[in-house]
Design a protein around this motif. Structure first.
Motif, mmCIF file in Angstrom:
data_model
loop_
_atom_site.group_PDB
_atom_site.id
_atom_site.type_symbol
_atom_site.label_atom_id
_atom_site.label_comp_id
_atom_site.label_asym_id
_atom_site.label_seq_id
_atom_site.Cartn_x
_atom_site.Cartn_y
_atom_site.Cartn_z
ATOM 1 N N VAL A 1 0.926 -1.091 0.084
ATOM 2 C CA VAL A 1 0.629 0.037 -0.089
ATOM 3 C C VAL A 1 1.018 1.550 -0.330
ATOM 4 N N ILE A 2 2.324 1.142 0.698
ATOM 5 C CA ILE A 2 2.316 2.498 0.658
ATOM 6 C C ILE A 2 3.479 2.628 -0.070
ATOM 7 N N GLY A 3 3.554 1.628 -1.210
ATOM 8 C CA GLY A 3 4.416 1.527 -2.328
ATOM 9 C C GLY A 3 3.611 2.036 -3.564
ATOM 10 N N GLN A 4 2.468 1.551 -3.389
ATOM 11 C CA GLN A 4 1.822 2.501 -4.087
ATOM 12 C C GLN A 4 1.519 4.059 -3.634
ATOM 13 N N PHE A 5 1.081 4.159 -2.793
ATOM 14 C CA PHE A 5 0.591 5.531 -1.969
ATOM 15 C C PHE A 5 2.724 6.378 -2.918
ATOM 16 N N HIS A 6 3.848 5.780 -2.379
ATOM 17 C CA HIS A 6 5.038 6.523 -2.806
ATOM 18 C C HIS A 6 5.002 6.481 -4.980
ATOM 19 N N THR A 7 4.581 5.803 -5.313
ATOM 20 C CA THR A 7 4.479 5.497 -6.903
ATOM 21 C C THR A 7 3.442 6.923 -7.068
ATOM 22 N N LEU A 8 2.659 7.223 -6.931
ATOM 23 C CA LEU A 8 1.246 8.076 -6.447
ATOM 24 C C LEU A 8 2.098 9.540 -6.863
ATOM 25 N N PHE A 9 2.985 9.553 -4.742
ATOM 26 C CA PHE A 9 3.540 10.801 -4.358
ATOM 27 C C PHE A 9 4.842 11.215 -5.969
ATOM 28 N N PHE A 10 5.856 9.915 -6.208
ATOM 29 C CA PHE A 10 6.805 10.651 -6.524
ATOM 30 C C PHE A 10 6.326 10.320 -7.944
ATOM 31 N N GLY A 11 5.664 10.079 -9.053
ATOM 32 C CA GLY A 11 5.135 10.376 -10.032
ATOM 33 C C GLY A 11 4.511 11.489 -10.365
ATOM 34 N N SER A 12 3.821 11.276 -9.724
ATOM 35 C CA SER A 12 2.430 12.810 -9.369
ATOM 36 C C SER A 12 3.168 14.179 -10.008
ATOM 37 N N ILE A 13 2.664 13.773 -8.170
ATOM 38 C CA ILE A 13 3.435 15.387 -6.632
ATOM 39 C C ILE A 13 5.103 16.257 -7.743
ATOM 40 N N ARG A 14 5.920 15.058 -7.165
ATOM 41 C CA ARG A 14 6.925 15.096 -7.270
ATOM 42 C C ARG A 14 7.081 15.470 -8.781
ATOM 43 N N MET A 15 6.735 14.885 -9.725
ATOM 44 C CA MET A 15 7.685 14.882 -10.629
ATOM 45 C C MET A 15 6.739 16.223 -11.723
ATOM 46 N N PHE A 16 5.277 16.890 -11.891
ATOM 47 C CA PHE A 16 4.435 18.023 -11.259
ATOM 48 C C PHE A 16 5.109 18.791 -10.788
ATOM 49 N N PHE A 17 5.301 19.118 -9.731
ATOM 50 C CA PHE A 17 6.076 19.675 -9.456
ATOM 51 C C PHE A 17 7.574 20.569 -9.765
ATOM 52 N N LEU A 18 8.295 19.194 -9.733
ATOM 53 C CA LEU A 18 9.865 19.597 -10.870
ATOM 54 C C LEU A 18 9.650 20.403 -12.588
ATOM 55 N N GLY A 19 8.684 19.739 -13.007
ATOM 56 C CA GLY A 19 8.733 19.600 -14.140
ATOM 57 C C GLY A 19 7.797 21.059 -14.661
#
Length: 205
Positions: free
Chosen positions: A19-37
């Protein structure tokens, strides 16, 4: 590689076994990449053009900017994101080639150990990136940068340069540190979740 392998690989990357891995994927792939991009381009996109020194000459500005930014933050953080994704990508590629289902990863000790190792490697890479970020950028962007232009054979050795939007860059810098810390915490929590599932404290998905 067959379409089944590609599908299994993509599903593994997008839907980890915890479950935490799925949340990590959501956080990493969506929020972090969007923020940087998106925001990263807005903050750092025209930095080199607005970086000016005294005297305001192109050769001095370019020389001092290269000294001020050995590597641009955008490039550094993009490399960090790609490198941190590598351990998980290798594991899911291995799982796809071996036809390992996501629900079976936490059932067999060898698969679980391999997966935990990939998560641990992500933590190590994040720690290394965190340390490199401190060495390269520090925690604050000052409004004035003192540049050593002795290599240009000028009469002066030190010149003052104005750093554009330094306060915005400081806020963005702290945000990226925060994202790195959150990612490391999620990785540690994922290992803890796996341990609890193996010990029977949590039901396996």
């Amino acid at each position: 590689m067959s379409p089944n392998y590609i599908r299994s690989f993509s599903e593994g990357c997008l839907r980890p076994p915890t479950v935490i891995g799925q949340f990590h994927t959501l956080f990493f792939g969506s929020i972090r990449m969007f923020f940087l991009g998106v925001l990263g381009f807005a903050v750092y996109g025209n930095e080199a053009l607005h970086f000016s020194c005294d005297p305001d000459k192109r050769e001095v500005n370019l020389f001092c900017y290269n000294q001020f930014r050995p590597i641009t933050p955008q490039v550094f953080w993009a490399l960090q994101l790609v490198i941190v994704l590598v351990p998980g990508a290798f594991f899911h590629l291995y799982a796809a080639c071996k036809s390992i289902k996501q629900e079976d990863i936490l059932q067999k000790s060898s698969y679980t150990g391999f997966y935990i190792f990939s998560v641990f490697l992500r933590i190590v890479l994040e720690v290394v990136a965190f340390w490199l970020q401190i060495q390269l950028f520090g925690f604050k962007v000052n409004a004035i940068y003192m540049c050593d232009v002795g290599a240009l054979e000028k009469k002066f050795n030190i010149t003052r340069c104005m750093v554009p939007e330094h306060f915005e860059k400081t806020i963005f810098l702290i945000a990226m540190y925060t994202f790195t810390v959150i990612t490391m915490i999620l990785c540690v929590a994922e290992i803890f979740e796996i341990s609890c599932r193996r010990l029977g404290f949590l039901k396996t998905q």
